[in-house]
Write a protein that holds these residues in place. Structure first.
Motif, PDB file in Angstrom:
ATOM      1  N   ASP A  65       0.838  -1.207   0.000  1.00  0.00           N
ATOM      2  CA  ASP A  65       0.000   0.000   0.000  1.00  0.00           C
ATOM      3  C   ASP A  65       0.875   1.261   0.000  1.00  0.00           C
ATOM      4  O   ASP A  65       0.558   2.242  -0.678  1.00  0.00           O
ATOM      5  CB  ASP A  65      -0.923   0.018   1.223  1.00  0.00           C
ATOM      6  N   ARG A  66       1.951   1.223   0.763  1.00  0.00           N
ATOM      7  CA  ARG A  66       2.871   2.372   0.805  1.00  0.00           C
ATOM      8  C   ARG A  66       3.496   2.599  -0.566  1.00  0.00           C
ATOM      9  O   ARG A  66       3.610   3.746  -1.032  1.00  0.00           O
ATOM     10  CB  ARG A  66       3.954   2.114   1.855  1.00  0.00           C
ATOM     11  N   LEU A  67       3.887   1.523  -1.213  1.00  0.00           N
ATOM     12  CA  LEU A  67       4.470   1.626  -2.543  1.00  0.00           C
ATOM     13  C   LEU A  67       3.456   2.166  -3.542  1.00  0.00           C
ATOM     14  O   LEU A  67       3.763   3.055  -4.343  1.00  0.00           O
ATOM     15  CB  LEU A  67       4.985   0.257  -2.999  1.00  0.00           C
ATOM     16  N   ALA A  68       2.235   1.633  -3.496  1.00  0.00           N
ATOM     17  CA  ALA A  68       1.186   2.085  -4.417  1.00  0.00           C
ATOM     18  C   ALA A  68       0.910   3.576  -4.229  1.00  0.00           C
ATOM     19  O   ALA A  68       0.750   4.321  -5.213  1.00  0.00           O
ATOM     20  CB  ALA A  68      -0.088   1.280  -4.190  1.00  0.00           C
ATOM     21  N   GLY A  69       0.868   4.026  -2.990  1.00  0.00           N
ATOM     22  CA  GLY A  69       0.633   5.442  -2.699  1.00  0.00           C
ATOM     23  C   GLY A  69       1.745   6.318  -3.258  1.00  0.00           C
ATOM     24  O   GLY A  69       1.483   7.382  -3.827  1.00  0.00           O
ATOM     25  N   PHE A  70       2.977   5.872  -3.097  1.00  0.00           N
ATOM     26  CA  PHE A  70       4.121   6.623  -3.622  1.00  0.00           C
ATOM     27  C   PHE A  70       4.023   6.764  -5.137  1.00  0.00           C
ATOM     28  O   PHE A  70       4.234   7.858  -5.688  1.00  0.00           O
ATOM     29  CB  PHE A  70       5.423   5.917  -3.243  1.00  0.00           C
ATOM     30  N   LEU A  71       3.699   5.675  -5.816  1.00  0.00           N
ATOM     31  CA  LEU A  71       3.624   5.708  -7.286  1.00  0.00           C
ATOM     32  C   LEU A  71       2.478   6.588  -7.764  1.00  0.00           C
ATOM     33  O   LEU A  71       2.621   7.364  -8.710  1.00  0.00           O
ATOM     34  CB  LEU A  71       3.479   4.285  -7.825  1.00  0.00           C
ATOM     35  N   ARG A  72       1.326   6.486  -7.105  1.00  0.00           N
ATOM     36  CA  ARG A  72       0.176   7.307  -7.507  1.00  0.00           C
ATOM     37  C   ARG A  72       0.459   8.794  -7.295  1.00  0.00           C
ATOM     38  O   ARG A  72       0.093   9.624  -8.130  1.00  0.00           O
ATOM     39  CB  ARG A  72      -1.068   6.905  -6.700  1.00  0.00           C
ATOM     40  N   ASP A  73       1.098   9.124  -6.195  1.00  0.00           N
ATOM     41  CA  ASP A  73       1.328  10.527  -5.845  1.00  0.00           C
ATOM     42  C   ASP A  73       2.474  11.159  -6.630  1.00  0.00           C
ATOM     43  O   ASP A  73       2.635  12.392  -6.583  1.00  0.00           O
ATOM     44  CB  ASP A  73       1.636  10.652  -4.348  1.00  0.00           C
ATOM     45  N   ASN A  74       3.249  10.359  -7.322  1.00  0.00           N
ATOM     46  CA  ASN A  74       4.449  10.900  -7.970  1.00  0.00           C
ATOM     47  C   ASN A  74       4.506  10.614  -9.469  1.00  0.00           C
ATOM     48  O   ASN A  74       5.600  10.545 -10.049  1.00  0.00           O
ATOM     49  CB  ASN A  74       5.700  10.333  -7.287  1.00  0.00           C
ATOM     50  N   GLN A  75       3.349  10.475 -10.115  1.00  0.00           N
ATOM     51  CA  GLN A  75       3.337  10.197 -11.546  1.00  0.00           C
ATOM     52  C   GLN A  75       4.041  11.289 -12.354  1.00  0.00           C
ATOM     53  O   GLN A  75       4.773  11.001 -13.300  1.00  0.00           O
ATOM     54  CB  GLN A  75       1.900  10.018 -12.030  1.00  0.00           C
TER      55      GLN A  75
END
Length: 317
Positions: A65-75
Protein backbone atom coordinates in the motif's frame (compact mmCIF):
# COMPACT_ATOMS: atom_id res chain seq x y z
CA UNK A 1 41.07 39.37 -30.06
CA UNK A 2 41.63 38.17 -26.49
CA UNK A 3 38.06 39.15 -25.56
CA UNK A 4 36.70 37.20 -28.54
CA UNK A 5 38.73 34.14 -27.55
CA UNK A 6 37.51 34.42 -23.96
CA UNK A 7 33.89 34.60 -25.09
CA UNK A 8 34.38 31.61 -27.38
CA UNK A 9 35.93 29.67 -24.49
CA UNK A 10 33.02 30.47 -22.20
CA UNK A 11 30.50 29.49 -24.85
CA UNK A 12 32.34 26.25 -25.54
CA UNK A 13 32.68 25.47 -21.84
CA UNK A 14 28.99 26.11 -21.30
CA UNK A 15 28.01 23.76 -24.11
CA UNK A 16 30.38 21.08 -22.88
CA UNK A 17 29.07 21.31 -19.31
CA UNK A 18 25.52 21.11 -20.60
CA UNK A 19 26.31 18.03 -22.69
CA UNK A 20 27.98 16.29 -19.75
CA UNK A 21 25.05 17.10 -17.47
CA UNK A 22 22.66 15.71 -20.07
CA UNK A 23 24.56 12.42 -19.96
CA UNK A 24 23.84 11.90 -16.27
CA UNK A 25 20.90 9.51 -16.11
CA UNK A 26 18.16 9.82 -13.53
CA UNK A 27 17.19 6.40 -12.13
CA UNK A 28 14.53 5.55 -9.57
CA UNK A 29 15.45 2.44 -7.58
CA UNK A 30 12.48 0.85 -5.80
CA UNK A 31 13.43 -1.72 -3.18
CA UNK A 32 11.19 -4.04 -1.18
CA UNK A 33 13.29 -4.60 1.93
CA UNK A 34 16.17 -2.16 1.62
CA UNK A 35 19.30 -2.14 -0.52
CA UNK A 36 20.68 -5.61 -1.24
CA UNK A 37 23.67 -6.88 -3.18
CA UNK A 38 21.41 -6.96 -6.25
CA UNK A 39 21.19 -3.15 -6.25
CA UNK A 40 24.86 -2.79 -5.40
CA UNK A 41 25.81 -5.00 -8.35
CA UNK A 42 23.44 -3.03 -10.60
CA UNK A 43 24.95 0.35 -9.71
CA UNK A 44 28.52 -0.91 -9.82
CA UNK A 45 28.08 -2.43 -13.27
CA UNK A 46 26.46 0.71 -14.69
CA UNK A 47 29.44 2.73 -13.47
CA UNK A 48 31.78 0.15 -14.97
CA UNK A 49 29.93 0.53 -18.28
CA UNK A 50 30.61 4.26 -18.19
CA UNK A 51 27.08 5.34 -17.34
CA UNK A 52 26.89 8.13 -14.79
CA UNK A 53 23.62 8.08 -12.86
CA UNK A 54 21.79 10.03 -10.21
CA UNK A 55 19.84 7.55 -8.08
CA UNK A 56 16.67 8.19 -6.12
CA UNK A 57 15.92 5.28 -3.81
CA UNK A 58 12.47 4.47 -2.47
CA UNK A 59 12.14 1.54 -0.05
CA UNK A 60 8.66 0.03 0.13
CA UNK A 61 9.46 -1.58 3.48
CA UNK A 62 7.47 -4.69 2.46
CA UNK A 63 4.33 -2.53 2.37
CA UNK A 64 2.49 -2.76 -0.94
CA UNK A 65 0.00 0.00 0.00
CA UNK A 66 2.87 2.37 0.81
CA UNK A 67 4.47 1.63 -2.54
CA UNK A 68 1.19 2.09 -4.42
CA UNK A 69 0.63 5.44 -2.70
CA UNK A 70 4.12 6.62 -3.62
CA UNK A 71 3.62 5.71 -7.29
CA UNK A 72 0.18 7.31 -7.51
CA UNK A 73 1.33 10.53 -5.84
CA UNK A 74 4.45 10.90 -7.97
CA UNK A 75 3.34 10.20 -11.55
CA UNK A 76 4.49 13.63 -12.70
CA UNK A 77 7.82 13.21 -10.96
CA UNK A 78 8.32 9.81 -12.58
CA UNK A 79 8.32 11.48 -16.01
CA UNK A 80 11.67 13.08 -15.16
CA UNK A 81 13.31 9.66 -14.75
CA UNK A 82 15.24 7.89 -17.49
CA UNK A 83 14.74 4.44 -15.92
CA UNK A 84 12.94 2.70 -13.07
CA UNK A 85 14.47 -0.33 -11.33
CA UNK A 86 12.33 -2.62 -9.16
CA UNK A 87 13.30 -5.42 -6.78
CA UNK A 88 11.04 -8.46 -6.56
CA UNK A 89 7.71 -9.63 -7.90
CA UNK A 90 5.32 -7.60 -5.74
CA UNK A 91 7.21 -4.36 -6.36
CA UNK A 92 7.32 -4.94 -10.12
CA UNK A 93 3.67 -5.92 -10.43
CA UNK A 94 2.60 -2.88 -8.39
CA UNK A 95 4.63 -0.56 -10.61
CA UNK A 96 3.17 -2.11 -13.75
CA UNK A 97 -0.41 -1.99 -12.47
CA UNK A 98 -0.25 1.67 -11.41
CA UNK A 99 1.94 2.76 -14.31
CA UNK A 100 5.40 4.27 -14.67
CA UNK A 101 4.43 7.35 -16.74
CA UNK A 102 5.98 5.79 -19.84
CA UNK A 103 9.41 5.39 -18.23
CA UNK A 104 11.25 2.13 -19.09
CA UNK A 105 11.21 -0.46 -16.29
CA UNK A 106 13.82 -3.08 -15.41
CA UNK A 107 13.19 -5.64 -12.67
CA UNK A 108 15.42 -7.90 -10.62
CA UNK A 109 15.13 -10.93 -8.31
CA UNK A 110 11.92 -12.27 -9.84
CA UNK A 111 11.51 -16.06 -9.92
CA UNK A 112 8.73 -16.48 -12.46
CA UNK A 113 8.08 -13.30 -14.49
CA UNK A 114 5.91 -15.03 -17.11
CA UNK A 115 3.80 -17.07 -14.69
CA UNK A 116 2.94 -14.05 -12.50
CA UNK A 117 2.11 -11.80 -15.45
CA UNK A 118 5.12 -9.46 -15.49
CA UNK A 119 6.10 -10.60 -19.00
CA UNK A 120 4.46 -12.50 -21.85
CA UNK A 121 7.58 -14.53 -22.58
CA UNK A 122 11.23 -14.61 -21.58
CA UNK A 123 12.38 -13.90 -25.13
CA UNK A 124 9.95 -11.03 -25.76
CA UNK A 125 8.60 -9.56 -22.49
CA UNK A 126 6.12 -7.29 -24.35
CA UNK A 127 4.62 -5.59 -21.25
CA UNK A 128 6.97 -2.61 -20.95
CA UNK A 129 9.53 -4.24 -18.67
CA UNK A 130 12.53 -6.54 -18.82
CA UNK A 131 14.99 -7.75 -16.23
CA UNK A 132 16.56 -10.79 -14.62
CA UNK A 133 15.19 -14.03 -13.23
CA UNK A 134 16.64 -15.10 -9.90
CA UNK A 135 16.28 -18.86 -10.13
CA UNK A 136 16.61 -21.84 -12.43
CA UNK A 137 13.60 -23.35 -14.14
CA UNK A 138 12.21 -26.06 -11.79
CA UNK A 139 12.77 -28.88 -14.26
CA UNK A 140 16.44 -27.89 -14.58
CA UNK A 141 16.92 -27.63 -10.81
CA UNK A 142 15.30 -31.04 -10.28
CA UNK A 143 17.51 -32.66 -12.90
CA UNK A 144 20.64 -31.16 -11.33
CA UNK A 145 19.54 -32.29 -7.88
CA UNK A 146 18.90 -35.84 -9.11
CA UNK A 147 22.55 -36.08 -10.14
CA UNK A 148 23.74 -35.57 -6.60
CA UNK A 149 20.75 -36.73 -4.53
CA UNK A 150 17.97 -38.91 -6.02
CA UNK A 151 14.64 -38.34 -4.24
CA UNK A 152 11.01 -39.46 -4.39
CA UNK A 153 9.09 -36.99 -2.21
CA UNK A 154 9.60 -33.23 -2.11
CA UNK A 155 8.03 -30.83 0.35
CA UNK A 156 7.60 -27.30 -1.04
CA UNK A 157 7.58 -24.59 1.62
CA UNK A 158 5.78 -21.46 0.37
CA UNK A 159 3.84 -18.39 1.50
CA UNK A 160 0.27 -18.43 0.08
CA UNK A 161 0.07 -14.65 0.57
CA UNK A 162 2.83 -13.87 -1.93
CA UNK A 163 2.08 -14.23 -5.68
CA UNK A 164 5.66 -15.11 -6.57
CA UNK A 165 5.64 -17.93 -4.03
CA UNK A 166 2.28 -19.29 -5.19
CA UNK A 167 3.42 -19.24 -8.81
CA UNK A 168 6.60 -21.09 -7.94
CA UNK A 169 4.85 -23.83 -5.97
CA UNK A 170 2.38 -24.39 -8.81
CA UNK A 171 5.15 -24.93 -11.32
CA UNK A 172 7.32 -26.96 -8.98
CA UNK A 173 4.42 -29.28 -8.15
CA UNK A 174 3.60 -29.79 -11.83
CA UNK A 175 7.21 -30.55 -12.73
CA UNK A 176 7.63 -32.91 -9.76
CA UNK A 177 4.51 -34.89 -10.62
CA UNK A 178 5.45 -35.04 -14.31
CA UNK A 179 8.72 -36.66 -13.24
CA UNK A 180 7.05 -39.21 -11.00
CA UNK A 181 7.78 -37.37 -7.74
CA UNK A 182 5.34 -36.78 -4.92
CA UNK A 183 4.94 -33.09 -4.10
CA UNK A 184 3.72 -31.89 -0.70
CA UNK A 185 2.61 -28.25 -0.43
CA UNK A 186 3.69 -26.78 2.88
CA UNK A 187 1.99 -23.46 3.63
CA UNK A 188 3.71 -20.97 5.92
CA UNK A 189 2.68 -17.32 6.41
CA UNK A 190 5.28 -15.83 8.78
CA UNK A 191 3.24 -12.64 9.19
CA UNK A 192 0.10 -14.48 10.32
CA UNK A 193 -1.12 -14.08 13.92
CA UNK A 194 -1.38 -17.83 14.57
CA UNK A 195 2.07 -18.66 13.24
CA UNK A 196 2.80 -21.13 16.05
CA UNK A 197 -0.18 -23.25 14.98
CA UNK A 198 1.14 -23.35 11.42
CA UNK A 199 4.62 -24.36 12.55
CA UNK A 200 3.27 -27.14 14.78
CA UNK A 201 1.31 -28.68 11.91
CA UNK A 202 4.21 -28.25 9.48
CA UNK A 203 6.90 -30.12 11.43
CA UNK A 204 5.64 -33.70 10.89
CA UNK A 205 5.11 -32.95 7.19
CA UNK A 206 8.64 -31.60 6.87
CA UNK A 207 10.02 -34.76 8.44
CA UNK A 208 8.15 -36.94 5.92
CA UNK A 209 9.89 -35.42 2.88
CA UNK A 210 13.09 -36.60 1.21
CA UNK A 211 13.87 -33.05 0.10
CA UNK A 212 12.47 -29.68 1.17
CA UNK A 213 12.32 -26.83 -1.33
CA UNK A 214 12.16 -23.29 0.10
CA UNK A 215 10.38 -20.99 -2.35
CA UNK A 216 11.69 -17.51 -3.20
CA UNK A 217 9.62 -15.42 -0.82
CA UNK A 218 10.38 -12.03 0.73
CA UNK A 219 8.46 -12.93 3.88
CA UNK A 220 10.81 -15.89 4.44
CA UNK A 221 13.82 -13.60 4.13
CA UNK A 222 12.28 -11.15 6.60
CA UNK A 223 11.66 -13.99 9.07
CA UNK A 224 14.76 -15.98 8.25
CA UNK A 225 15.27 -17.13 11.82
CA UNK A 226 11.95 -18.96 11.64
CA UNK A 227 13.07 -20.89 8.55
CA UNK A 228 16.27 -21.87 10.33
CA UNK A 229 14.30 -23.14 13.30
CA UNK A 230 11.79 -25.28 11.40
CA UNK A 231 14.04 -26.90 8.78
CA UNK A 232 15.22 -30.35 9.94
CA UNK A 233 19.02 -30.24 9.71
CA UNK A 234 19.28 -33.88 8.64
CA UNK A 235 16.98 -33.53 5.60
CA UNK A 236 18.35 -32.10 2.36
CA UNK A 237 16.84 -28.70 1.61
CA UNK A 238 17.20 -26.63 -1.52
CA UNK A 239 16.53 -22.93 -1.99
CA UNK A 240 15.96 -20.81 -5.05
CA UNK A 241 18.26 -17.99 -3.85
CA UNK A 242 21.60 -17.96 -2.04
CA UNK A 243 20.24 -15.75 0.76
CA UNK A 244 18.67 -18.87 2.31
CA UNK A 245 21.99 -20.65 2.79
CA UNK A 246 22.75 -18.74 5.98
CA UNK A 247 19.31 -19.72 7.25
CA UNK A 248 19.99 -23.44 7.19
CA UNK A 249 19.20 -24.46 3.60
CA UNK A 250 21.55 -27.20 2.38
CA UNK A 251 22.17 -26.11 -1.19
CA UNK A 252 21.20 -23.70 -3.96
CA UNK A 253 21.64 -23.94 -7.71
CA UNK A 254 21.90 -20.42 -9.10
CA UNK A 255 23.86 -17.20 -8.98
CA UNK A 256 24.61 -14.49 -6.44
CA UNK A 257 22.38 -11.40 -6.07
CA UNK A 258 25.36 -9.27 -7.16
CA UNK A 259 25.59 -11.12 -10.48
CA UNK A 260 21.86 -10.66 -11.09
CA UNK A 261 22.35 -6.95 -10.53
CA UNK A 262 25.08 -6.91 -13.15
CA UNK A 263 22.82 -8.76 -15.60
CA UNK A 264 20.10 -6.12 -15.16
CA UNK A 265 22.65 -3.32 -15.59
CA UNK A 266 23.61 -4.68 -19.02
CA UNK A 267 19.95 -4.52 -20.06
CA UNK A 268 19.61 -1.04 -18.56
CA UNK A 269 22.64 0.14 -20.55
CA UNK A 270 20.97 -0.90 -23.80
CA UNK A 271 17.93 1.15 -22.83
CA UNK A 272 19.83 4.20 -21.58
CA UNK A 273 22.54 4.35 -24.25
CA UNK A 274 21.17 2.51 -27.28
CA UNK A 275 17.55 3.60 -26.69
CA UNK A 276 16.37 0.00 -26.82
CA UNK A 277 12.79 -0.79 -25.80
CA UNK A 278 12.31 -3.16 -22.82
CA UNK A 279 9.73 -5.13 -24.82
CA UNK A 280 12.49 -6.19 -27.23
CA UNK A 281 15.11 -7.20 -24.66
CA UNK A 282 15.07 -10.85 -23.56
CA UNK A 283 14.91 -11.48 -19.83
CA UNK A 284 18.25 -12.61 -18.38
CA UNK A 285 17.87 -16.22 -17.24
CA UNK A 286 19.83 -18.45 -14.96
CA UNK A 287 20.63 -21.59 -16.95
CA UNK A 288 22.28 -24.91 -16.17
CA UNK A 289 25.35 -23.69 -18.04
CA UNK A 290 25.88 -20.55 -15.92
CA UNK A 291 24.62 -21.88 -12.57
CA UNK A 292 26.84 -22.55 -9.58
CA UNK A 293 26.15 -25.13 -6.87
CA UNK A 294 26.30 -23.30 -3.54
CA UNK A 295 26.63 -25.60 -0.54
CA UNK A 296 26.08 -24.80 3.13
CA UNK A 297 29.18 -26.30 4.71
CA UNK A 298 27.56 -26.28 8.18
CA UNK A 299 24.47 -28.27 7.25
CA UNK A 300 24.42 -31.90 8.44
CA UNK A 301 22.52 -33.09 5.36
CA UNK A 302 25.49 -32.19 3.12
CA UNK A 303 26.94 -35.62 3.92
CA UNK A 304 24.03 -37.19 2.01
CA UNK A 305 24.95 -35.44 -1.24
CA UNK A 306 27.01 -37.16 -3.94
CA UNK A 307 28.87 -33.97 -4.82
CA UNK A 308 31.36 -35.89 -6.96
CA UNK A 309 28.52 -36.25 -9.49
CA UNK A 310 27.91 -32.51 -9.77
CA UNK A 311 28.38 -31.03 -13.26
CA UNK A 312 28.60 -27.42 -12.07
CA UNK A 313 31.20 -25.48 -10.10
CA UNK A 314 30.79 -25.87 -6.32
CA UNK A 315 31.13 -23.00 -3.85
CA UNK A 316 30.99 -23.69 -0.11
CA UNK A 317 29.42 -21.03 2.11
Amino acid sequence: MLLRLALMFLLFSGCYTSDVAAEVKSILVITWRGITQAEQGFMHKLEELGIEADYEIFDAGRDQDRLAGFLRDNQEKLKSKDLIYTFGTTTTLTAQNIGTAGVPLVFNIVANPVEVGIARSLAAPSLGATGAKVSLAPEVAFEMLEHIYPFAKIGILFDPREPNSVSEVERLSAVAEANGKQAIRLRLSPDAKKREVQVASLKPQLLSADVIFVAATSSFVAHAGLIRDILPDDIVSIGSTTVFLKEGVTLVFGTEYWERGEAVAKLAAKILVDHAIPNDLAIAEVTAANATLFVNRNNKAVSKLNLQNADNPIVYK
